[in-house]
Enzyme design. Sequence first.
Site, short mmCIF file in Angstrom:
data_model
loop_
_atom_site.label_atom_id
_atom_site.label_comp_id
_atom_site.label_asym_id
_atom_site.label_seq_id
_atom_site.Cartn_x
_atom_site.Cartn_y
_atom_site.Cartn_z
N CYS A 95 7.19 -34.18 -6.51
CA CYS A 95 7.52 -32.46 -6.80
C CYS A 95 8.60 -32.72 -5.77
CB CYS A 95 6.30 -32.09 -6.18
SG CYS A 95 5.72 -32.73 -4.19
N GLU A 141 0.54 -26.10 -3.35
CA GLU A 141 1.28 -26.62 -3.82
C GLU A 141 2.59 -27.24 -4.72
OE1 GLU A 141 2.59 -27.83 -0.50
OE2 GLU A 141 1.05 -27.15 0.29
#
Length: 448
Positions: free
Chosen positions: A254, A220
């Site tokens: 993110c 991720e």
Amino acid sequence: MTLPQPVAADVSGEIARIFALQQANQWNVKATGADQRKAKLAKLKAAVEAHSDAIIAAVLEDTRKPLGEIRVTEVLNVTGNIQRNIDNLDAWMAPTEVTPSMNPADKARIMYEARGVCLILGPWNFPLGLALGPVAAAVAAGNCCMVKLTDLCPATAKVAASIIADAFDENEVAVIEGDVSVASALLELPFNHIFFTGSTRVGKIVMAAAAKHLASITLELGGKSPVIIDQGADIAKIAAQLAAAKQFNGGQACISPDYVFVREQDKAALVEGFKANVAANLYENGAIRKDSIAQIVNPANFARVKALFDDAVEKGATVAAGGILEAEDLTIHPTMLTDVTPQMKILQEEIFAPVIPVMTYETLDQAIGYIQSRDKPLALYVYSPDEASVARVLNETSSGGVTVNGVFSHYLENNLPFGGVNHSGTGSYHGYFGFKAFSHERAVYLHT
């Protein structure tokens, strides 16, 4: 990758001891049924709830996040995610029946089995939430796992270790504390699956380490997530959402919008709307309320962001809003830059701070072409009242996920997979997709 002396032998020996225990126990854990796994998850949830005050205090110490953000991201989201696994585990574990194509009288099914012993490496931006979320998925899928939180959040790591120790024996789940050398030592071990959340740079290191043992991986990562504002979109609404998005965790997420495409005729309204919303959200009597926005995580990251900002200004960017960077307490005021160009470093590197560059464009072809020519981002946001324009963006770009006429929603919807593509990640999780990430889909054919 080796541990530095003089602690190398002690730390590596402890890591090896726990790994051996989990390897020996993995088959017992794999054989557990849904009720046993749900009981373990309930114990984990209770431990998080019991330590909720300690979690908030630790994350505040490590990150200076607003208390409300900590409570939502590091406590409520964690317990909600664990409960989601409990509520759905019977359905997720049920084999998928398949009608054989060769002989319909036979039987076939797909069974979901544990991967084995897993390594979970967590990030610093949401230090508990993005570590215990994968732990819940791993436990639901019947795995053992070793967990390493970032050394940038040592207080949170200690609380995480207490939570895991309360809920599990170390031969099933264990938290390993320490610096990057400890993570390097862990990556030398033959884990069956590695789950990593963090930067693309470190993701490449993790992927290379996994390749040595042919371990499966979930990465991720991040990247530069674009925002396209199409003609006719609601600029006032977009300005408010961008201000809130860049305020959230001090822009250190993110999926945070990383740069914006807007029509020239809408640029001034976007800037003014952004400034007004930032003022309303964060300022009182002309001064920023620092308890309402997270600091940049450490001096090194502050210096990195300042260098991006300084480079942009030196090359002609206009500080349209904000522009105040306070090194003494690592505070960056939400900032909007206009007149940016692709030659500026701020359009070449992920920002990870409350700074948003804005570019103008004339045709959708220009915005799409720019995105196509760069690494695939984790998130893409498009604001448009025109379904044909949205369809073009979806069909002609690639990203981990997309939210149309909003921000973050594709991440928040747990019935959707969350993950990146190529430079922004490999694999996905959340809800059922987290269970699948930590499961092997085993084909079984039964002759009658």
